[in-house]
Every structure is written in structure tokens, then in C-alpha cells.
Design a protein around this motif. Structure first.
Motif, PDB file in Angstrom:
ATOM      1  N   ARG A 179       6.676   3.348  -1.162  1.00  0.00           N
ATOM      2  CA  ARG A 179       6.862   1.539  -0.835  1.00  0.00           C
ATOM      3  C   ARG A 179       8.108   1.602   0.317  1.00  0.00           C
ATOM      4  O   ARG A 179       8.241   0.590   1.086  1.00  0.00           O
ATOM      5  N   LYS A 180       9.066   2.607   0.065  1.00  0.00           N
ATOM      6  CA  LYS A 180      10.176   2.473   0.909  1.00  0.00           C
ATOM      7  C   LYS A 180       9.945   2.968   2.261  1.00  0.00           C
ATOM      8  O   LYS A 180      10.306   2.267   3.270  1.00  0.00           O
ATOM      9  N   LYS A 181       8.950   3.808   2.370  1.00  0.00           N
ATOM     10  CA  LYS A 181       8.248   4.263   3.656  1.00  0.00           C
ATOM     11  C   LYS A 181       7.687   3.153   4.252  1.00  0.00           C
ATOM     12  O   LYS A 181       7.806   2.783   5.482  1.00  0.00           O
ATOM     13  N   ARG A 182       6.891   2.299   3.336  1.00  0.00           N
ATOM     14  CA  ARG A 182       6.346   1.309   4.043  1.00  0.00           C
ATOM     15  C   ARG A 182       7.044   0.011   4.597  1.00  0.00           C
ATOM     16  O   ARG A 182       6.940  -0.562   5.544  1.00  0.00           O
ATOM     17  N   LYS A 183       8.249  -0.317   3.958  1.00  0.00           N
ATOM     18  CA  LYS A 183       9.124  -0.876   4.262  1.00  0.00           C
ATOM     19  C   LYS A 183      10.062  -0.687   5.368  1.00  0.00           C
ATOM     20  O   LYS A 183      10.247  -1.434   6.531  1.00  0.00           O
ATOM     21  N   ILE A 232      -0.609  11.722   2.983  1.00  0.00           N
ATOM     22  CA  ILE A 232      -0.355  10.656   4.069  1.00  0.00           C
ATOM     23  C   ILE A 232      -1.840   9.807   3.391  1.00  0.00           C
ATOM     24  O   ILE A 232      -1.451   8.541   3.675  1.00  0.00           O
ATOM     25  N   LYS A 233      -2.792  10.180   2.779  1.00  0.00           N
ATOM     26  CA  LYS A 233      -3.743   9.336   2.199  1.00  0.00           C
ATOM     27  C   LYS A 233      -3.057   8.610   1.055  1.00  0.00           C
ATOM     28  O   LYS A 233      -3.395   7.404   1.338  1.00  0.00           O
ATOM     29  N   ARG A 234      -2.434   9.114   0.117  1.00  0.00           N
ATOM     30  CA  ARG A 234      -1.465   8.326  -0.952  1.00  0.00           C
ATOM     31  C   ARG A 234      -0.816   7.153  -0.257  1.00  0.00           C
ATOM     32  O   ARG A 234      -0.553   6.112  -0.587  1.00  0.00           O
ATOM     33  N   ARG A 235      -0.109   7.736   0.718  1.00  0.00           N
ATOM     34  CA  ARG A 235       0.902   6.531   1.341  1.00  0.00           C
ATOM     35  C   ARG A 235       0.138   5.515   2.104  1.00  0.00           C
ATOM     36  O   ARG A 235       0.512   4.374   2.091  1.00  0.00           O
ATOM     37  N   ASP A 253      -2.639   4.406   1.316  1.00  0.00           N
ATOM     38  CA  ASP A 253      -3.175   3.553   0.238  1.00  0.00           C
ATOM     39  C   ASP A 253      -2.343   2.518  -0.076  1.00  0.00           C
ATOM     40  O   ASP A 253      -2.875   1.314  -0.441  1.00  0.00           O
ATOM     41  N   VAL A 254      -1.075   2.600  -0.157  1.00  0.00           N
ATOM     42  CA  VAL A 254      -0.133   1.764  -0.386  1.00  0.00           C
ATOM     43  C   VAL A 254      -0.134   0.998   0.905  1.00  0.00           C
ATOM     44  O   VAL A 254       0.118  -0.606   0.516  1.00  0.00           O
ATOM     45  N   LEU A 255      -0.473   1.013   2.128  1.00  0.00           N
ATOM     46  CA  LEU A 255      -0.299   0.248   3.148  1.00  0.00           C
ATOM     47  C   LEU A 255      -1.408  -0.907   3.239  1.00  0.00           C
ATOM     48  O   LEU A 255      -1.402  -1.745   3.645  1.00  0.00           O
ATOM     49  N   VAL A 310      -1.892  -5.284   2.792  1.00  0.00           N
ATOM     50  CA  VAL A 310      -2.712  -6.149   3.964  1.00  0.00           C
ATOM     51  C   VAL A 310      -1.903  -7.343   4.196  1.00  0.00           C
ATOM     52  O   VAL A 310      -1.725  -7.805   5.322  1.00  0.00           O
ATOM     53  N   HIS A 311      -1.367  -7.977   3.387  1.00  0.00           N
ATOM     54  CA  HIS A 311      -0.429  -9.070   3.505  1.00  0.00           C
ATOM     55  C   HIS A 311       0.674  -9.090   4.738  1.00  0.00           C
ATOM     56  O   HIS A 311       0.688  -9.707   5.236  1.00  0.00           O
ATOM     57  N   LYS A 312       1.254  -7.757   4.145  1.00  0.00           N
ATOM     58  CA  LYS A 312       2.461  -7.251   4.954  1.00  0.00           C
ATOM     59  C   LYS A 312       2.045  -6.986   6.391  1.00  0.00           C
ATOM     60  O   LYS A 312       2.718  -7.404   7.271  1.00  0.00           O
TER      61      LYS A 312
END
Length: 389
Positions: free
Chosen positions: A239-243, A282-285, A287-289, A295-297
Motif C-alpha cells: 500500500r505504501k508503494k501504491r501511494k 510484482i503480481k501481489r503488488r 493486485d493491490v493496485l 481502481v478508484h485511486k
């Protein structure tokens, strides 16, 4: 299930549409921290990908060398003479004996045949594909192989039309090959060009200092965007990588959206919704995206680029209008390309539907621009459904 962009309208220009791009498009195997895709090039095209990020090197032994995609870094290359069955020539090739980090992926000849097959089949013969070659070795051989295998399906640019203003009709049934412009200029004696099907690409985003200016007479693709997150943050949670990626991409989008360059609406915006890194899956990361929040982000990130661009142009009274289908449509910079890992139909469909949202937002802005007392042109009324509402 197939996504077809030609249905948006044959006279739609490239800078008017939003489409999916495949990040490290040909890495369909390898360890979990290397693999970025599950589908081959043909399968990705079928589900809706239209631009493919490709890095190519040669690998092999003393008897034979072939061109492959790679993700990571190869070992120090050695010069080798080889005969190409595709070009019919003898080439001096830089051959890597293996990978220091990462992995190789699909073979270039297989990728080109897949792309050619897609734009030739009856159901998708009006579609287009863009192959973006960057961080490659053996550029001359790669270019000649593209020309030889794609044949009459390679897009040869003629005339003065700017690349981003090409229509879907002009691109129909073609595979566009764009190469790192800086790399091509460094090849001694390289003479292939747009007339042969070898176009350049320029990133207008600079690492330091002012960004590069859009050139109306440039014959290749010009885009604004950059992917990747900090290597030093390798142990951040998913989640931090997504942010981190969200914040970086938003900053990039706002830089271009707030540009005073009057040509900025013609620049192709490139947004990365990816999760690559040095460690972890990478796949697990990814999945969070792509969960509900992700999707909303992604929609929020995409929308902020267009909203900022509209607001900036209105403030400066520099709204550009573009004739399309007999109607005047307001044009503003926005992310045209959304780069993704592990391309799938559902992801590409989410991106494709941004085209509806974009039309609605521009229609509302157009109505605001001309004033409430003056109705918008026919066909510009907002649609009731808005994605990511």
C-alpha cells in the motif's frame, strides 16, 4: 471478448483517446519479482492493449544468437557475427551470455508475428498497435527485423501530419514501431526513418531543469510521463508503494496539465499504474493496485490530470477547440496512455471506459466556456453515466 478502439470513431485522433499500455510487455516468465505479464503480445492486444513497452537484447552461444525481450540487466555483451534469417544479412551483434539480474522474455520474431497477426485478422483489421523500443542493444538489427517481418503491416509515416493527430482510420491495420530517438542518433550510418517504418519517440519530461518543448514537425511520438518508484523504498508495504506511485504520477500529470505551452494538448500523456520493484511479487503488488480501492485511486489520478488542464486553460483563456465530426470539441491535455502490469480484459475495459468519462468532462467544460446562455453544440451533452463516480 475484445476491445476495439476503432468503434470510438474512425476520425478520432490519437491524442483524443485513452488506451492501455503494457509495461515490460514481453516478460511472461521468471521469478515473481521479475515477471510482469501473463499473456503474450497477441493475447494482450486481444484484451485491449495498444502500446507495448519493449526492451531487447541478443542472447545465445557461438553458433546462434537471437533477439529477446529482457527485464533487468544483462551480463557484459560480446561481439559476434551472425546471419539473420529475417533480414537475410550478416550482422555484427552484441550478444549477452546471460542475465546479471532479472530475466529474458519473449522472442522478438514471435512478438512481431503476433502483432502482425492481430492487425491482419478480420475482427481486428481496423485496430492499431504501437511497439515502443527502449533500452535496447543492436538497434540496427532490431529495426531491420521489424521491417522484414511486419512487411506491409508496418506503419510508414508520410506527410506533415503530427503523430498525435493521426486518426484511427489512418492507423487502421498497422503496427507502429517507435524507437528511442536519442539512441538512433548515436548509431553510425543509420539511415532508416519514418518512410521505412522506423519512427522515433521523445519523452518531454526532463530529470532536471525545464521540460522539453513539443515540436510540431517531429515525425514520431512525443509523450509526457515517467514510471518507477524509488529503489531505496524497496521494503515498503504494497500500500505504501501504491501511494508512492500515486503521488509521483499525480505530480507528473499536474506538471504537464499546468504547462503554458500552447501545444501541450497535442502531447500524449503517459500515466503508470504499475508496481515493479527489486523484491517481492510484482503480481501481489499489482493486485493491490487493482482492488476496489486501487481502481478508484487510478480513476482519481487520471481525472486530476484532465481537470487541472481544463482549469488552467480556462484561467488563461487558452481553450483550444478542435473540429471533429462537424462539431467543436474542447481539447485539453490528459493521460492518453495508462501503463499496466499483468494486462487483462477487465483492466483494459476499465481504461477504455475513461473515453466516456473524458467526453463528459470536456462537454461540461465546453458548456461552461461558451456560457450557460449559449447551448453546447449537438452531441456534446453530458452522458448520465460517469465512471468512478
Amino acid at each position: 471478448m475484445e476491445i476495439t478502439y476503432y468503434n470510438l470513431g474512425p476520425q478520432r485522433r490519437l491524442h483524443e483517446i485513452i488506451f492501455a499500455g503494457s509495461h515490460d510487455a514481453a516478460i511472461t516468465s521468471g521469478k515473481s519479482n521479475v515477471q510482469t505479464q501473463n499473456l503474450n503480445i497477441y493475447q494482450q492486444a486481444k484484451v485491449g492493449v495498444r502500446i507495448f513497452d519493449l526492451r531487447i537484447l541478443a542472447k545465445g552461444d557461438a553458433q546462434e544468437a537471437s533477439l529477446f525481450a529482457y527485464h533487468g540487466s544483462g551480463k557484459k555483451a560480446k561481439q559476434q557475427t551472425m546471419h539473420s534469417a529475417h533480414t537475410g544479412k550478416v550482422h555484427n551483434v552484441e550478444v549477452s551470455p546471460g542475465m546479471s539480474l532479472g530475466s529474458t522474455g519473449l522472442k522478438l520474431s514471435d512478438m512481431l508475428n503476433s502483432a502482425k497477426r492481430f492487425v491482419t485478422e478480420p475482427a481486428t483489421r481496423n485496430e492499431f498497435l504501437i511497439l515502443k523500443f527502449d533500452k535496447c542493444s543492436n538497434w540496427q538489427l532490431i529495426a531491420e527485423t521489424c521491417i522484414a517481418i511486419l512487411g506491409d503491416r508496418i506503419f510508414k509515416k508520410r506527410g506533415a501530419t503530427e503523430f498525435s493527430k493521426l486518426t484511427l482510420q489512418e492507423l487502421a491495420g498497422k503496427v507502429v514501431c517507435v524507437f528511442n530517438d536519442k539512441a538512433l542518433k548515436e548509431i553510425p550510418g543509420f539511415t532508416l526513418g519514418p518512410q521505412d517504418g522506423i519512427l522515433g519517440f521523445r519523452s518531454l519530461k526532463s530529470k532536471k531543469g525545464p521540460h522539453k518543448a513539443y515540436q510540431a514537425d517531429y515525425s514520431g511520438m512525443q509523450y509526457f510521463g515517467k514510471g518507477g518508484t524509488a529503489v531505496s523504498h524497496v521494503f515498503h508495504s504494497k500500500r505504501k508503494k501504491r501511494k508512492e506511485n500515486f503521488d509521483k504520477q499525480k505530480k507528473i500529470m499536474l506538471q504537464m496539465a499546468n504547462s503554458d505551452d500552447l501545444q501541450s494538448p497535442n502531447v500524449l500523456g503517459m500515466m503508470y499504474w504499475t508496481a515493479t520493484g527489486l523484491s517481492s511479487s510484482i503480481k501481489r503488488r499489482d493486485d493491490v493496485l487493482w482492488n476496489r480501492t486501487g481502481v478508484h485511486k487510478m480513476g482519481e489520478l487520471w481525472r486530476c490530470g484532465l481537470e487541472a488542464s481544463i482549469g488552467h486553460q480556462m484561467e488563461l483563456e487558452r481553450i483550444k477547440c478542435l473540429e471533429w465530426g462537424g462539431k467543436m470539441r474542447m481539447k485539453a491535455f490528459f493521460p492518453n496512455i495508462v501503463m499496466i502490469d499483468f494486462a487483462s480484459y477487465d483492466k483494459c475495459k476499465t481504461i477504455y471506459e475513461l473515453n466516456k468519462l473524458k467526453d463528459e468532462m470536456l462537454a461540461n467544460a465546453y458548456t461552461q466556456y461558451v456560457g450557460e446562455d449559449e447551448p453546447a453544440e449537438p452531441g456534446l451533452q453530458p452522458k448520465p453515466r460517469a465512471a468512478f463516480a
